[in-house]
Design an enzyme around this catalytic site. Structure first.
Site, PDB file in Angstrom:
ATOM      1  N   HIS A 152       0.840  -1.207   0.000  1.00 52.32           N
ATOM      2  CA  HIS A 152       0.000   0.000   0.000  1.00 52.32           C
ATOM      3  C   HIS A 152       0.878   1.262   0.000  1.00 52.32           C
ATOM      4  O   HIS A 152       0.636   2.189  -0.780  1.00 52.32           O
ATOM      5  CB  HIS A 152      -0.920  -0.055   1.231  1.00 52.32           C
ATOM      6  CG  HIS A 152      -1.808   1.130   1.415  1.00 52.32           C
ATOM      7  ND1 HIS A 152      -3.181   1.042   1.361  1.00 52.32           N
ATOM      8  CD2 HIS A 152      -1.529   2.437   1.663  1.00 52.32           C
ATOM      9  CE1 HIS A 152      -3.705   2.252   1.553  1.00 52.32           C
ATOM     10  NE2 HIS A 152      -2.725   3.116   1.747  1.00 52.32           N
ATOM     11  N   GLU A 153       1.882   1.278   0.876  1.00 58.49           N
ATOM     12  CA  GLU A 153       2.740   2.473   0.989  1.00 58.49           C
ATOM     13  C   GLU A 153       3.622   2.629  -0.248  1.00 58.49           C
ATOM     14  O   GLU A 153       3.842   3.745  -0.730  1.00 58.49           O
ATOM     15  CB  GLU A 153       3.597   2.416   2.260  1.00 58.49           C
ATOM     16  CG  GLU A 153       2.830   2.284   3.570  1.00 58.49           C
ATOM     17  CD  GLU A 153       1.691   3.277   3.721  1.00 58.49           C
ATOM     18  OE1 GLU A 153       1.770   4.390   3.156  1.00 58.49           O
ATOM     19  OE2 GLU A 153       0.694   2.936   4.388  1.00 58.49           O
TER      20      GLU A 153
HETATM   21 CO    CO Z   1      -2.676   5.111   2.204  1.00 60.62          CO
END
Ligand code: CO
Length: 203
Positions: A152-153
């Protein structure tokens, strides 16, 4: 606004490909200050990860951690999601690759898409390589929730949000997810939302 200081969807900074941290920036007070602000902002918002573009800085930096707070979740949920305490980790200029082809689908949120959640399919296991906060090489193999957070990051640094990867029919408010779908299996929820349920999610 629930997450002061955090860029929200629609802010173009979230759609830029972040620039690498150049060698001249390594081990500087400015970089330390950026990382400190990111960690403080993540903790303030009760998040498990944050990327620099989310505070308006288009640089390839992300931080993540899973505190002991995770132990308050029901054990079955922790086991299913493979969530466990994970120490604060900083990556500069990361690259990421999937290990194996196993994937998992769970609800995911983002401090930049405040109040919403959706099902996102991601690799169960990944390897992340880059630099640590001191500029030294760092490679980690991650599995389960930490692997999901890292993906996600990492996406944030490419200008990608979870809504670009979600199962669109599962997009909902966090409020609905907590009330209407509390305690239900992912397979059941998928069925209710008119999503095709993969074999491993069938009861
Ligand atoms: Co985010």
């Amino acid at each position: 606004m629930n997450n002061p200081g955090i860029s929200q969807a629609g802010d173009p900074v979230l759609r830029l490909k972040a620039a690498p941290v150049g060698p001249e920036r390594l081990r500087t007070r400015e970089l330390d200050a950026l990382i400190e602000t990111m960690v403080a902002t993540m903790r303030e918002a009760n998040g498990v990860g944050l990327a620099a573009p989310q505070i308006g800085v288009s640089l390839q930096v992300f931080v993540f951690e899973e505190t002991e707070r995770v132990l308050a979740l029901p054990p079955e949920e922790r086991a299913e999601k493979e969530r466990f305490p994970f120490p604060l980790t900083v990556f500069l200029n990361p690259t990421l690759r999937a290990i194996g082809d196993e994937q998992t689908t769970f609800f995911e949120g983002c401090l930049s898409i405040d109040g919403y959640t959706a099902l996102v399919t991601r690799s169960r296991e990944v390897e992340v390589s880059g630099l640590d906060l001191n500029g030294d090489p760092q490679t980690l193999s991650l599995r389960g929730w930490p692997a999901r957070i890292a993906q996600h990051e990492y996406d944030h640094l490419q200008g990608i949000l979870f809504t670009d990867r979600m199962l669109p029919r599962s997009f909902m408010t966090v409020e609905h997810q907590r009330t209407r779908f509390a305690g239900m299996r992912i397979g059941e929820i998928m069925q209710e939302l008119g999503l095709s349920v993969p074999p491993e999610r069938r009861a």
